[in-house]
Design an enzyme around this catalytic site. Structure first.
Site, PDB file in Angstrom:
ATOM      1  N   ARG A 323       1.039  22.043 -23.532  1.00  0.00           N
ATOM      2  CA  ARG A 323       2.109  22.869 -24.090  1.00  0.00           C
ATOM      3  C   ARG A 323       2.656  22.293 -25.414  1.00  0.00           C
ATOM      4  O   ARG A 323       2.902  23.040 -26.361  1.00  0.00           O
ATOM      5  CB  ARG A 323       3.239  22.931 -23.067  1.00  0.00           C
ATOM      6  CG  ARG A 323       4.391  23.830 -23.429  1.00  0.00           C
ATOM      7  CD  ARG A 323       5.584  23.583 -22.498  1.00  0.00           C
ATOM      8  NE  ARG A 323       5.219  23.299 -21.145  1.00  0.00           N
ATOM      9  CZ  ARG A 323       5.175  24.188 -20.151  1.00  0.00           C
ATOM     10  NH1 ARG A 323       5.542  25.426 -20.380  1.00  0.00           N
ATOM     11  NH2 ARG A 323       4.808  23.840 -18.934  1.00  0.00           N
ATOM     12  N   TYR A 364       8.576  32.155 -13.732  1.00  0.00           N
ATOM     13  CA  TYR A 364       9.406  30.932 -13.756  1.00  0.00           C
ATOM     14  C   TYR A 364      10.824  31.188 -14.252  1.00  0.00           C
ATOM     15  O   TYR A 364      11.556  30.233 -14.511  1.00  0.00           O
ATOM     16  CB  TYR A 364       8.800  29.874 -14.689  1.00  0.00           C
ATOM     17  CG  TYR A 364       7.324  29.606 -14.533  1.00  0.00           C
ATOM     18  CD1 TYR A 364       6.813  29.094 -13.342  1.00  0.00           C
ATOM     19  CD2 TYR A 364       6.443  29.841 -15.581  1.00  0.00           C
ATOM     20  CE1 TYR A 364       5.465  28.819 -13.219  1.00  0.00           C
ATOM     21  CE2 TYR A 364       5.086  29.573 -15.458  1.00  0.00           C
ATOM     22  CZ  TYR A 364       4.607  29.062 -14.276  1.00  0.00           C
ATOM     23  OH  TYR A 364       3.273  28.790 -14.165  1.00  0.00           O
ATOM     24  N   CYS A 391       4.183  48.827 -14.433  1.00  0.00           N
ATOM     25  CA  CYS A 391       4.908  49.590 -13.416  1.00  0.00           C
ATOM     26  C   CYS A 391       5.631  48.647 -12.476  1.00  0.00           C
ATOM     27  O   CYS A 391       5.245  48.515 -11.302  1.00  0.00           O
ATOM     28  CB  CYS A 391       3.934  50.463 -12.648  1.00  0.00           C
ATOM     29  SG  CYS A 391       3.312  51.736 -13.707  1.00  0.00           S
ATOM     30  N   GLU A 392       6.618  47.977 -13.004  1.00  0.00           N
ATOM     31  CA  GLU A 392       7.316  46.987 -12.219  1.00  0.00           C
ATOM     32  C   GLU A 392       8.595  46.620 -12.956  1.00  0.00           C
ATOM     33  O   GLU A 392       8.553  46.298 -14.144  1.00  0.00           O
ATOM     34  CB  GLU A 392       6.393  45.756 -12.101  1.00  0.00           C
ATOM     35  CG  GLU A 392       6.986  44.670 -11.304  1.00  0.00           C
ATOM     36  CD  GLU A 392       5.922  43.838 -10.587  1.00  0.00           C
ATOM     37  OE1 GLU A 392       4.798  44.312 -10.360  1.00  0.00           O
ATOM     38  OE2 GLU A 392       6.261  42.701 -10.245  1.00  0.00           O
ATOM     39  N   TYR A 421       0.106  28.739 -21.949  1.00  0.00           N
ATOM     40  CA  TYR A 421       0.244  29.401 -20.644  1.00  0.00           C
ATOM     41  C   TYR A 421       0.608  30.887 -20.763  1.00  0.00           C
ATOM     42  O   TYR A 421       1.235  31.434 -19.863  1.00  0.00           O
ATOM     43  CB  TYR A 421       1.262  28.660 -19.765  1.00  0.00           C
ATOM     44  CG  TYR A 421       0.877  27.206 -19.570  1.00  0.00           C
ATOM     45  CD1 TYR A 421      -0.245  26.865 -18.834  1.00  0.00           C
ATOM     46  CD2 TYR A 421       1.616  26.182 -20.159  1.00  0.00           C
ATOM     47  CE1 TYR A 421      -0.620  25.538 -18.677  1.00  0.00           C
ATOM     48  CE2 TYR A 421       1.244  24.850 -20.011  1.00  0.00           C
ATOM     49  CZ  TYR A 421       0.128  24.539 -19.270  1.00  0.00           C
ATOM     50  OH  TYR A 421      -0.254  23.226 -19.118  1.00  0.00           O
TER      51      TYR A 421
HETATM   52  N1  LLP Z   1      -2.312  17.050 -17.044  1.00  0.00           N
HETATM   53  C1  LLP Z   1      -2.282  17.525 -15.811  1.00  0.00           C
HETATM   54  C2  LLP Z   1      -2.930  16.759 -14.727  1.00  0.00           C
HETATM   55  C3  LLP Z   1      -1.648  18.745 -15.526  1.00  0.00           C
HETATM   56  O1  LLP Z   1      -1.626  19.195 -14.277  1.00  0.00           O
HETATM   57  C4  LLP Z   1      -1.041  19.460 -16.568  1.00  0.00           C
HETATM   58  C5  LLP Z   1      -0.378  20.737 -16.314  1.00  0.00           C
HETATM   59  C6  LLP Z   1      -1.107  18.936 -17.871  1.00  0.00           C
HETATM   60  C7  LLP Z   1      -1.741  17.714 -18.065  1.00  0.00           C
HETATM   61  C8  LLP Z   1      -0.525  19.625 -19.050  1.00  0.00           C
HETATM   62  O2  LLP Z   1       0.827  19.878 -18.958  1.00  0.00           O
HETATM   63  P1  LLP Z   1       1.645  20.396 -20.236  1.00  0.00           P
HETATM   64  O3  LLP Z   1       1.692  19.261 -21.225  1.00  0.00           O
HETATM   65  O4  LLP Z   1       0.931  21.568 -20.805  1.00  0.00           O
HETATM   66  O5  LLP Z   1       2.962  20.768 -19.690  1.00  0.00           O
HETATM   67  N2  LLP Z   1       1.799  27.347 -15.944  1.00  0.00           N
HETATM   68  C9  LLP Z   1       2.952  26.464 -16.092  1.00  0.00           C
HETATM   69  C10 LLP Z   1       2.531  25.052 -16.389  1.00  0.00           C
HETATM   70  C11 LLP Z   1       1.603  24.462 -15.364  1.00  0.00           C
HETATM   71  C12 LLP Z   1       1.154  23.090 -15.761  1.00  0.00           C
HETATM   72  C13 LLP Z   1       0.138  22.564 -14.832  1.00  0.00           C
HETATM   73  N3  LLP Z   1      -0.366  21.291 -15.192  1.00  0.00           N
HETATM   74  C14 LLP Z   1       3.853  27.010 -17.188  1.00  0.00           C
HETATM   75  O6  LLP Z   1       3.546  28.043 -17.750  1.00  0.00           O
HETATM   76  O7  LLP Z   1       4.892  26.430 -17.476  1.00  0.00           O
END
Ligand code: LLP
Length: 463
Positions: A323, A364, A391-392, A421
């Site tokens: 992210r 979220y 539709c929600e 994401y």
């Molecule tokens: N490393 C591992 C082992 C992870 O599980 C994740 C994210 C990352 C790195 C990267 O995380 P980041 O720096 O992108 O936060 N769908 C959710 C986020 C799920 C993250 C899952 N794992 C959202 O939209 O906020």
């Protein structure tokens, strides 16, 4: 609320809470650089440009909705992370945030490594020429086929997530006559989210092997005895959208504690630790993320200090930001379709996308901001809820924001900080066609992931 009750109606019909961040901005035309990618500007005529191209031109050429990705910003963020961590550490971009072949090439050129967590992500990485040794393979339930593919390709590391996987990967590697470099993912009893972290009991999750009760130590013991494995380090990932470094501090301390235990028990000093991803970004002007150099310094200091006091050589540190690299580099461009004012409450602004291109608000309760980008306006603020065309009633993109009150159908609005994401979690709900990702750089725009077509949908539907 029972699981079967539909939350979308009542939950989303609440009025704006008092003191909420969306107090009308003094200037609705202003673009806060915290949430917009670096080449976004509002030109003298009021229209917004990115990478030197007016968004109205992008809409005309590529249609809406579309994710517009600022390539030079993406590359600059990669470099900032690589520079901050330096030659003695490794940055693995977490592909789950957003992955495409162009992105893989940018990562490769900017010197980053890549974390993949599925066969599909691995295939994309390999196809786009990421050297296998720069790939880390994650996942709590990798299939044997995925493991075989990763080992055969020669990935730099597989992160082992369970006792079963220790044996599975060892077996595959041995069968292929090789030794696979692996790390073991441990759950350190810390869960961090945004401004808080909780340092108790978060072993209650599907990922990793708990440090508690000697589980992780036992996993290490087993991994060290298997010929197919070369155990090189310990991995920990504590959560998402984290601003507070305290959670990382606890995590690093506990991981180093395990390294010391391993040295004492086995006489082996593991050379690597990975502290995962999860670093937060600004979704609204209220958020204050840390810069990569601050993060690198904080993590480096913690690990060095802990290792010194345990009498260990400092291991090579790696991190996995997803992210924090791609999130701020893109915005979603929508066209306004309908406007429904509700006297004394709010105005619903419907756009031509929705929860199929950004599920994060519904899933979220994520907060986003939104701006009118096809023109500027001197009109006063109007409280809006930006909703999609699904539709929600929970189909909300931006829950509470202000837009100029002269907003009209046909205007283009954009939601910033949607690089992570959003496309990667996009769906075909209501048979929506997933939007393209358009990369812009130095006055040029090109599609890096094309828009889906009805043909694409029908091709999967074999009748
Ligand atoms: N490393 C591992 C082992 C992870 O599980 C994740 C994210 C990352 C790195 C990267 O995380 P980041 O720096 O992108 O936060 N769908 C959710 C986020 C799920 C993250 C899952 N794992 C959202 O939209 O906020």
């Amino acid at each position: 609320m029972s699981r079967s009750a539909h939350p979308a109606g009542p939950r989303h019909a609440d009025v704006l809470p008092e003191g909420h961040w969306t107090a009308p901005a003094t200037d609705l035309n202003a673009l806060d650089e915290k949430v917009w990618s670096r080449t976004v500007t509002r030109d003298a005529d009021g229209a917004v440009s990115v990478g030197g191209i007016e968004v109205a031109r992008l809409a005309e050429e590529f249609g809406t909705p579309a994710y517009i990705l600022d390539e030079s910003d993406f590359r600059a963020r990669c470099r900032a992370w690589a520079d901050a961590f330096g030659a003695d550490a490794d940055v693995f971009y977490a592909g789950k945030a957003f992955l495409s072949r162009a992105v893989v090439r940018w990562l490769k050129e900017e010197g980053l490594n890549l974390d993949v967590c599925s066969g599909g992500e691995l295939a994309t990485a390999l196809d786009a020429g990421m050297p296998a040794e720069r790939i880390a393979f994650h996942g709590n339930n990798k299939t044997t086929a995925e493991i075989e593919r990763a080992v055969t390709a020669g990935v730099g590391r597989i992160v082992l997530d369970s006792f079963q996987e220790i044996v599975r990967v060892a077996h595959v590697a041995q069968g292929l006559g090789t030794r696979q470099r692996v790390q073991i993912r441990v759950t350190v009893g810390v869960e961090a989210h945004t401004h808080e972290f909780i340092a108790t009991a978060h072993e209650d999750q599907k990922f990793g092997i708990a440090l508690a009760d000697g589980q992780a130590a036992e996993a290490v013991r087993r991994a060290l005895t298997l010929d197919g494995l070369e155990l090189v380090g310990i991995h920990s990932h504590i959560g998402s959208q984290i601003f507070d470094m305290a959670g990382f501090e606890v995590s690093a301390r506990r991981v180093v504690g395990l390294l010391a235990e391993i040295r004492d028990e086995h006489g082996v000093e593991l050379p690597e630790i990975d502290l995962g991803g999860g670093l937060g970004i600004a979704y609204t002007s209220e958020d204050d993320p840390r810069e990569p150099h601050e993060i690198a310094k904080a993590l480096g200091d913690i690990v060095t200090r802990e290792c010194e006091s345990a009498g260990l050589a400092t291991p090579r540190i790696s991190v996995e930001p997803g992210r924090a690299i791609v999130g701020p580099t893109a915005f979603t461009l929508y066209e306004v379709g309908t406007i429904k004012p509700l006297e004394g409450l709010r105005t619903y602004v419907s756009v031509d996308g929705g929860m199929s291109d950004n599920i994060r608000t519904a899933l979220y309760d994520a907060e986003y901001s939104v701006s009118l980008v096809s023109r500027s306006s001197d009109a006063g603020p109007m409280l809006v809820r930006v909703v999609g065309k699904h539709c929600e009633s929970g189909d909300i993109v931006v829950k509470d924001a202000f837009l100029p009150s002269d907003l009209a159908p046909g205007d283009l609005i954009a939601v910033p900080a949607t690089g992570a994401y959003c496309r990667s979690m996009a769906s075909n709900y209501n048979h929506a066609l997933r939007p393209p990702v358009v990369a812009v750089r130095d006055g040029r725009a090109r599609v890096i992931v094309r828009r889906e077509t009805e043909e694409d949908l029908l091709r999967l539907d074999v009748g």
